[in-house]
Scaffold this active site. Structure first.
Site, PDB file in Angstrom:
ATOM      1  N   HIS A   1      10.453  -1.411 -13.705  1.00 10.32           N
ATOM      2  CA  HIS A   1      11.283  -1.736 -12.591  1.00 10.32           C
ATOM      3  C   HIS A   1      12.765  -1.059 -12.589  1.00 10.32           C
ATOM      4  O   HIS A   1      13.585  -1.618 -11.700  1.00 10.32           O
ATOM      5  CB  HIS A   1      11.445  -2.935 -12.241  1.00 10.32           C
ATOM      6  CG  HIS A   1      10.121  -3.868 -11.502  1.00 10.32           C
ATOM      7  ND1 HIS A   1       9.006  -3.743 -11.838  1.00 10.32           N
ATOM      8  CD2 HIS A   1      10.082  -4.314 -10.167  1.00 10.32           C
ATOM      9  CE1 HIS A   1       8.284  -4.051 -10.771  1.00 10.32           C
ATOM     10  NE2 HIS A   1       8.979  -4.436  -9.938  1.00 10.32           N
TER      11      HIS A   1
ATOM     12  N   ASP B   1       9.786   2.837  -9.099  1.00 10.87           N
ATOM     13  CA  ASP B   1       8.859   2.972 -10.089  1.00 10.87           C
ATOM     14  C   ASP B   1       7.392   3.093  -9.352  1.00 10.87           C
ATOM     15  O   ASP B   1       6.559   3.256 -10.036  1.00 10.87           O
ATOM     16  CB  ASP B   1       8.858   1.612 -10.842  1.00 10.87           C
ATOM     17  CG  ASP B   1      10.355   1.453 -11.614  1.00 10.87           C
ATOM     18  OD1 ASP B   1      10.506   1.635 -12.723  1.00 10.87           O
ATOM     19  OD2 ASP B   1      11.181   1.010 -10.818  1.00 10.87           O
TER      20      ASP B   1
ATOM     21  N   SER C   1       0.765  -1.256   0.030  1.00 11.79           N
ATOM     22  CA  SER C   1      -0.038  -0.072  -0.208  1.00 11.79           C
ATOM     23  C   SER C   1       0.822   1.328   0.181  1.00 11.79           C
ATOM     24  O   SER C   1       0.839   1.944   1.038  1.00 11.79           O
ATOM     25  CB  SER C   1      -0.797  -0.059   1.137  1.00 11.79           C
ATOM     26  OG  SER C   1      -1.638  -1.096   1.343  1.00 11.79           O
ATOM     27  N   GLU C   2       1.361   1.427  -1.143  1.00 15.26           N
ATOM     28  CA  GLU C   2       2.417   2.631  -1.231  1.00 15.26           C
ATOM     29  C   GLU C   2       1.801   3.808  -0.943  1.00 15.26           C
ATOM     30  O   GLU C   2       2.276   4.786  -0.105  1.00 15.26           O
ATOM     31  CB  GLU C   2       3.069   2.820  -2.758  1.00 15.26           C
ATOM     32  CG  GLU C   2       3.988   1.763  -2.805  1.00 15.26           C
ATOM     33  CD  GLU C   2       3.434   0.413  -3.441  1.00 15.26           C
ATOM     34  OE1 GLU C   2       2.250   0.357  -3.568  1.00 15.26           O
ATOM     35  OE2 GLU C   2       4.105  -0.632  -3.519  1.00 15.26           O
TER      36      GLU C   2
END
Lengths: 819, 75
Positions: free
Chosen positions: A597, A555, A529-530
């Protein structure tokens, strides 16, 4: 993946069913006489007065927006006015049940929430504490202004102070609560428990969650309230926040005695519309908002739907939820149904709803209904309500008259100090670490991984001058680890979280061994959960904590875009410099993993004002810069190159010191001296630049290589001094060139070093297309031969060197086709 | 007698550090029991006893061993 929790197939595969969707909807039925007996008639009448104040205050804003005139006071207000007329009972009922030291985090439609909380705090705090609060704010100047302009004292002065400070903030005056830097949607005044309102829908959910984490850890008995509208249930970060606040680990793994959740109340003021989209029935899948709690946790977040048109129903529900929260049974969710009788904003033509519908809700106008209830109960005299309304109107008019008078509330004089707003972005202060080990931290010698760290050589070079393998000498990863461990073990306020940060030690092992000595409440695994990771970091820091969070791959910044760009970056300045936000966000830049990435997004982050940006390339710099980041009172983004984690120290003869040290931000460092060309490098570009310099040296060209180390702040002087000697300037970055920090640096050096340059500055970056897969990466990130090619072609065309790299494209032609 | 070597841990990893012996030299160990933790620069893994018997440690904690090096014998 903690080993304490068994994933038992006999349990998870057992045939069963999940039951118990038991959600109260409009359960309140306390007789008014019981409420009067419980609270006293005076306090209920006070609630009515607070609702009248909010209604009149917002009516004043509406009048200014519509007519430029309120009760014969002319004023042009250019800012936003998201009014909550019709929703006053929700705000006042909630504030009634909260403690003065509970903290609310507002929505964009938060005038009512702010005033209700402030008025409730003023009604309940001792007069001496009110006096202290007013004396402490801005050296007592606002109190003196309000006292002079409005002539009252005691609790009445405190109310005038609240109304004046808030209105002056909405009107962006210099003596508004946040120095005019917050405005209508961002005002706050922590001493009354009014924490920031937020112009981003749902943003307070994650911030209030992080604030609740801090309150749990300091055990101060207070709760936080995340205010949001019904429309916010459509926002992913709100769901992330609710989950983050209810994670299973609090009850099952944490040993801090704080219970099974965070003390945060998700308070949804459900007015049935998300601006013009109707939530229930149109834009959302839920029928009742309260239903969503069941999707989060076994407690269902104790969700219920309450009548937001009745302040007593709201107060009763909030009081019950508050009791759950302070005993560690949070979080909780309330779906508070009410109706916005006015438009979303002053440009709202009500195209999305019928006059009939508005009329139905006007019939249950909370203010008129509550006055009638109190009259029927015999505690409010027939004309008393109207008299109170008139008195409130006179009060709001007096405050308004004072605020629009520039003698009392002067505008922010930007012209007199043109960089004033800019300087509010950073305090440039640093904390001092306690010398003792923080409580609850184990002995590093008990951890095999940390013992291994201690055995390593400090320098990365053997006596013969050869580079040592990363297992035998301190690496960049270890430099970061040592700085972080020192702060974690000495500063109890510092809490670290991120995905697999604990047992795994982070995806790249920087925290390896930390879980052996740090308790769960200091270092924990977060969900993927950035947005919540960063938002909670912001809230935790707002409440006096210090936050260290990690995004695994840079990213994933996109997943936390609002939280980084609008929250982490903005609140110090929007608070008028009153708030510190010590948040360190680590983001590693990958390679070999392709387009999603492996991106260097330093350009994206440096573009956003309000973030300090660090990108170390050596173990020595990594340790010293990380220590400075963790000591900083300002928010910092630390980029780490995955390619460099195993780099040993080859620049410092004595290697990386064991003892802690800090490297000041902003100073690029000459890593190789040279007389002919200046090459500035960002992050890992240092190494190909050095390889290129070695090759060019054979051809008689001596390159000075300067490692930027930090991008914000950045002192250009060492670079300009170098360019004054060499006359040639290139900058190497792994970021796509368009819009990169390298382009900014090239333009700045071109302007300020123009007199010394014999050729235009050259940016050698990644092209403006996707990062290709591992086997093609050398065609994308600048290699030593690309740097040699560029230096020879741009700066020494007479040498007629053969081009060896792939970069012989025509930049202008590429730009024409969007590349 | 069974040997416990440093396994191949990845195509770029050539050596590992012996971080911690969970059982002392001479201990009776059971096949499948974790006996040692070894580390590379970014990860640590536990190695199990390949057989039951007496553990004879050949590489001490803190030493670095190349892939294939025998860390212990089980007698």
């Amino acid at each position: 993946m903690p080993k304490e929790l068994l994933v038992d197939p006999s349990v998870s595969r057992a045939k069963t069913r999940l039951e118990g969707l038991d959600i109260l909807v409009h359960a309140y039925d306390t007789p008014i006489d019981d409420e009067i007996a419980a609270h006293g008639a005076d306090r209920l009448i006070e609630m009515l007065r607070h609702m009248l104040i909010i209604r009149e205050f917002e009516g004043m804003l509406a009048a200014f927006k519509a007519q430029g005139m309120y009760r014969e006071i002319a004023y042009t207000y250019k800012g936003p006015a998201h009014l909550s007329i019709g929703q006053e009972a929700a705000a006042v009922g909630s504030a009634f049940a909260l403690d003065p030291d509970d903290h609310i985090f507002g929505s964009h439609r938060s005038h009512g929430e702010f005033l209700a909380k402030g008025l409730a705090a003023i009604a309940r705090l001792p007069e001496a504490r009110l006096a202290d609060i007013m004396a402490a704010h801005d050296g007592g100047r606002l109190r003196d202004t309000v006292s002079t302009a409005l002539g009252r004292d005691g609790r009445a002065l405190a109310e005038d102070f609240l109304l004046f400070g808030f209105l002056a903030e909405i009107f962006m005056k210099a003596n508004g609560f946040n120095g005019g830097m917050g405005g209508s949607m961002h005002a706050f005044f922590p001493p009354f428990g009014c924490y920031p309102n937020n112009a981003i829908v749902g943003a307070s959910a994650g911030i209030a969650t992080g604030a609740a984490l801090r309150r749990r850890l300091v055990r101060d008995g207070g709760i936080t309230v995340a205010h949001a509208g019904d429309g916010a249930t459509g926002c992913g970060p709100v769901w992330e926040a609710m989950n983050f606040a209810a994670m299973g680990q609090y009850g099952r793994l944490w040993q801090d005695g704080g219970g099974r959740g965070l003390p945060v109340l998700f308070f949804f003021t459900n007015n049935f519309y998300a601006m013009g989209g109707q939530t229930s029935g149109e834009t959302m899948a839920w029928d009742r908002l309260s239903r969503i709690g069941a999707g989060i946790s076994p407690t269902g977040l104790h969700a219920e739907t309450v009548d937001g048109a009745n302040p007593l129903a709201v107060a009763e529900a909030v009081a019950r939820k508050r009791r759950l929260l302070v005993t560690g049974d949070g979080p909780a969710l309330l779906d508070v149904e009410c109706y916005r009788l006015c438009g979303h904003s002053t440009t709202d033509a009500n195209a999305y709803r019928t006059r009939e519908e508005i009329k139905l809700w006007e019939d249950i106008d909370p203010i008129r209904r509550f006055a009638e209830t109190l009259e029927a109960a015999g505690v409010l005299a027939p004309q008393q309500g109207e008299a109170m309304r008139q008195d409130v109107a006179r009060r709001i008019a007096a405050v308004t008259r004072a605020v629009v008078d520039p003698r009392h509330a002067p505008p922010v004089d930007v012209a007199a100090d043109p960089t004033r707003i800019g300087r509010l972005m950073f305090s440039n202060r640093h904390t001092t670490l306690p010398t003792d080990r923080a409580p609850g931290v184990g002995d590093p010698a008990a951890s095999a991984a940390l013992r291994g760290l201690a055995r390593k050589a400090r320098s990365g070079l053997t006596e013969a001058g050869e580079e040592m393998p990363p297992l035998r000498a301190i690496t960049l990863r270890d430099g970061l680890a040592e700085a972080i461990l020192h702060h974690m073990t000495h500063d109890e306020r510092l809490v670290a979280w991120g995905e697999e940060c604990r047992e795994w030690g982070g995806a790249f092992g920087v925290y390896r061994g930390f879980s052996d000595i740090l308790p769960h409440h200091r270092l924990f695994n977060s969900p993927i959960s950035e947005a919540a990771i960063v938002a909670a970091a912001v809230g935790h820091a707002m409440e006096g904590g210090r936050s260290l969070v990690e995004l695994m791959y840079a990213d994933f910044i996109g997943r936390a875009g609002d939280e980084i760009f609008n929250q982490m970056a903005k609140w110090q300045a929007m608070s008028g410099g009153q708030m510190s936000l010590p948040v360190v966000l680590r983001a590693s830049i990958g390679s070999k993993y392709g387009a999603q990435h492996s991106q260097d997004w330093t350009g994206l982050i440096t573009h956003i004002p309000g973030l300090k940006v660090v990108y170390p390339a050596t173990p020595y710099d990594a340790k010293g810069l990380m220590a400075t980041a963790l000591a900083s009172e300002d928010p910092v983004v630390v980029f780490e190159s995955q390619r460099l984690y195993d780099k040993v120290e080859t620049f410092r003869p004595d290697g990386v010191p064991v003892d802690p040290y800090r490297i000041a931000f902003g100073t690029p460092e000459v890593k190789r001296a040279g007389r002919d060309v200046t090459i500035l490098t960002i992050g890992p570009a240092l190494y190909p630049a050095l390889a290129a310099a070695a090759e060019l040296s054979v051809a008689g060209i001596e390159v000075e290589v300067i490692d930027a180390r930090t991008l914000v702040p950045f002192d250009y002087q060492p670079v300009l001094d170098s360019v004054a000697r060499t006359g040639r300037f290139a900058i190497v970055t792994e970021a796509s060139e368009r819009g990169s920090f390298a382009q900014t640096a090239a333009a700045t050096v071109a302007r300020h070093g123009f007199a010394h340059l014999v050729a235009p500055p050259r940016v050698i970056g990644a092209p403006n297309w996707i990062v290709p897969g591992a086997d093609m990466e050398t065609t994308y990130f600048p290699q030593a031969i690309d740097i040699v090619d560029a230096v020879m072609a741009d700066f020494f065309p007479d040498h007629r060197a053969n081009r060896r790299g792939v970069r012989d494209w025509d930049e202008l032609a590429l730009a024409r086709v969007g590349l | 007698m069974t040997l416990l070597p440093v396994p191949q841990l990845g195509n770029e990893i050539t050596e590992a550090e012996v971080s911690e012996w969970f059982r002392p030299d001479g201990a009776e160990v059971v096949q499948g029991e974790p006996v040692v933790s070894i580390s590379t620069t970014k990860m640590a893994i536990d190695l199990e006893a390949p057989a039951s018997g007496k553990l004879r440690i050949l590489i001490a904690e803190g030493d670095i061993a190349e892939v294939g090096t025998v860390l212990a014998r089980i007698e």
